[in-house]
Write a protein that holds these residues in place. Structure first.
Motif, PDB file in Angstrom:
ATOM      1  N   SER A  75     -31.305 -81.592  -0.394  1.00  9.60           N
ATOM      2  CA  SER A  75     -32.384 -82.562  -0.225  1.00  9.60           C
ATOM      3  C   SER A  75     -32.257 -83.295   1.107  1.00  9.60           C
ATOM      4  CB  SER A  75     -32.361 -83.577  -1.370  1.00  9.60           C
ATOM      5  OG  SER A  75     -33.290 -84.618  -1.126  1.00  9.60           O
ATOM      6  N   SER A  76     -33.357 -83.384   1.819  1.00 10.26           N
ATOM      7  CA  SER A  76     -33.357 -84.114   3.088  1.00 10.26           C
ATOM      8  C   SER A  76     -33.253 -85.615   2.862  1.00 10.26           C
ATOM      9  CB  SER A  76     -34.634 -83.796   3.874  1.00 10.26           C
ATOM     10  OG  SER A  76     -35.780 -84.172   3.117  1.00 10.26           O
ATOM     11  N   ARG A  77     -33.486 -86.048   1.620  1.00 11.78           N
ATOM     12  CA  ARG A  77     -33.428 -87.481   1.311  1.00 11.78           C
ATOM     13  C   ARG A  77     -32.068 -87.921   0.797  1.00 11.78           C
ATOM     14  NH1 ARG A  77     -38.703 -88.043  -2.376  1.00 11.78           N
ATOM     15  NH2 ARG A  77     -38.085 -85.935  -2.936  1.00 11.78           N
ATOM     16  N   ALA A  78     -31.175 -86.966   0.568  1.00 14.85           N
ATOM     17  CA  ALA A  78     -29.832 -87.324   0.097  1.00 14.85           C
ATOM     18  C   ALA A  78     -29.069 -88.056   1.190  1.00 14.85           C
ATOM     19  CB  ALA A  78     -29.072 -86.079  -0.322  1.00 14.85           C
ATOM     20  N   ARG A  79     -28.308 -89.053   0.798  1.00 11.64           N
ATOM     21  CA  ARG A  79     -27.493 -89.782   1.761  1.00 11.64           C
ATOM     22  C   ARG A  79     -26.430 -88.861   2.365  1.00 11.64           C
ATOM     23  NH1 ARG A  79     -25.856 -93.430  -1.424  1.00 11.64           N
ATOM     24  NH2 ARG A  79     -23.610 -93.125  -1.598  1.00 11.64           N
ATOM     25  N   GLU A  80     -25.912 -87.969   1.517  1.00 11.42           N
ATOM     26  CA  GLU A  80     -24.935 -86.974   1.965  1.00 11.42           C
ATOM     27  C   GLU A  80     -25.080 -85.752   1.065  1.00 11.42           C
ATOM     28  OE1 GLU A  80     -20.085 -86.295   2.354  1.00 11.42           O
ATOM     29  OE2 GLU A  80     -20.869 -88.223   1.669  1.00 11.42           O
ATOM     30  N   SER A  81     -24.969 -84.579   1.656  1.00 17.58           N
ATOM     31  CA  SER A  81     -25.057 -83.344   0.880  1.00 17.58           C
ATOM     32  C   SER A  81     -23.905 -82.430   1.260  1.00 17.58           C
ATOM     33  CB  SER A  81     -26.390 -82.634   1.147  1.00 17.58           C
ATOM     34  OG  SER A  81     -26.524 -81.495   0.318  1.00 17.58           O
ATOM     35  N   LEU A 132     -14.367 -81.049  -7.100  1.00 19.61           N
ATOM     36  CA  LEU A 132     -15.052 -81.151  -5.817  1.00 19.61           C
ATOM     37  C   LEU A 132     -16.396 -81.868  -5.929  1.00 19.61           C
ATOM     38  CD1 LEU A 132     -14.404 -77.479  -4.582  1.00 19.61           C
ATOM     39  CD2 LEU A 132     -12.981 -79.506  -4.206  1.00 19.61           C
ATOM     40  N   VAL A 133     -16.928 -81.984  -7.159  1.00 16.64           N
ATOM     41  CA  VAL A 133     -18.283 -82.526  -7.308  1.00 16.64           C
ATOM     42  C   VAL A 133     -18.351 -83.773  -8.186  1.00 16.64           C
ATOM     43  CG1 VAL A 133     -19.214 -80.195  -7.046  1.00 16.64           C
ATOM     44  CG2 VAL A 133     -18.901 -81.127  -9.354  1.00 16.64           C
ATOM     45  N   GLU A 134     -17.247 -84.180  -8.808  1.00 17.20           N
ATOM     46  CA  GLU A 134     -17.328 -85.232  -9.823  1.00 17.20           C
ATOM     47  C   GLU A 134     -17.705 -86.591  -9.263  1.00 17.20           C
ATOM     48  OE1 GLU A 134     -13.643 -85.452 -11.898  1.00 17.20           O
ATOM     49  OE2 GLU A 134     -12.436 -85.532 -10.073  1.00 17.20           O
ATOM     50  N   ASP A 135     -17.630 -86.773  -7.939  1.00 16.96           N
ATOM     51  CA  ASP A 135     -18.038 -88.044  -7.350  1.00 16.96           C
ATOM     52  C   ASP A 135     -19.485 -88.026  -6.869  1.00 16.96           C
ATOM     53  OD1 ASP A 135     -15.545 -89.202  -7.769  1.00 16.96           O
ATOM     54  OD2 ASP A 135     -14.753 -88.452  -5.864  1.00 16.96           O
ATOM     55  N   ALA A 136     -20.167 -86.894  -7.017  1.00 18.50           N
ATOM     56  CA  ALA A 136     -21.550 -86.780  -6.551  1.00 18.50           C
ATOM     57  C   ALA A 136     -22.510 -87.441  -7.529  1.00 18.50           C
ATOM     58  CB  ALA A 136     -21.924 -85.308  -6.358  1.00 18.50           C
TER      59      ALA A 136
END
Length: 200
Positions: A75-81, A132-136
């Motif tokens: 997503s271009s709107r994500a703060r971080e990807s 690797l993803v649990e903080d997303a």
């Protein structure tokens, strides 16, 4: 005099179109399965790309397709990807995750990449990706849609607390990769038949 189309050709064409329509529906339906409430439009997102058996030394057709799906799912709107690539050395000497990472970079992707380079099954893909993803804030599991749905179901069973963060990726597009959709639908059918048999 009008030339008639042989009945066998008509039947074969109808059967082929029915098969494609069935596969299209199976893939569309799978793309909506086992999702959470996250929209994946802001915050931190992790896009988990499930690998496919690969001999190397370059990413094969299926893994190249899945990486492209992963990239367009960001997503271009994500703060971080972050792109999380999963797959060990199942079909060759080089882990699938590394082959996919090279392909992503060759397409100009300069963002963050995390690798799970030891897993050999879909369940291991998900299990190893959890750390690797649990903080997303949003987690998108992508592949062929039926395969991605299985991955989301595994994540739900392994970490129910992360289930609400599961967001829809961009792995379904109408009319795209029809032969891959047929193959994915057939494999999904066999998988679910085995699961039903195991539960009897």
């Amino acid at each position: 005099m009008r030339r008639l189309i042989p009945p066998l050709a008509v039947a074969a064409t109808a059967a082929g179109l029915s098969l494609l329509a069935w596969a299209e529906y199976v893939n569309w339906r799978a793309s909506h399965r086992a999702l959470g409430v996250s929209t994946g439009t802001d915050g931190i997102e992790a896009v988990v790309v499930l690998g496919y058996r690969d001999r190397g030394p370059k990413a094969n057709f299926v893994n190249r397709y899945r990486v492209r799906v992963g990239l367009r799912s960001q997503s271009s709107r994500a703060r971080e990807s972050v792109l999380v690539l999963c797959g060990g050395s199942v079909g060759g000497d080089i882990p699938e995750a590394e082959l996919m990472a090279r392909y992503a970079r060759s397409r100009g992707y300069a963002g963050r990449i995390l690798l799970d380079s030891t897993s050999t099954t879909t369940q291991e893909n998900i299990k190893n990706a959890i750390a690797l993803v649990e903080d997303a804030d949003a987690i998108k599991v992508v592949s062929n849609p039926p395969h991605a749905a299985v991955g989301r179901q595994y994540l739900r069973s392994l970490r129910p607390d992360l289930a609400d963060r599961l967001a829809r990726g961009a792995d379904y597009r109408f009319g795209e990769a029809p032969l891959l959709k047929v193959a994915a639908a057939v494999i999904a059918g066999r998988y679910h038949a085995r699961r039903r048999a195991e539960l009897r």
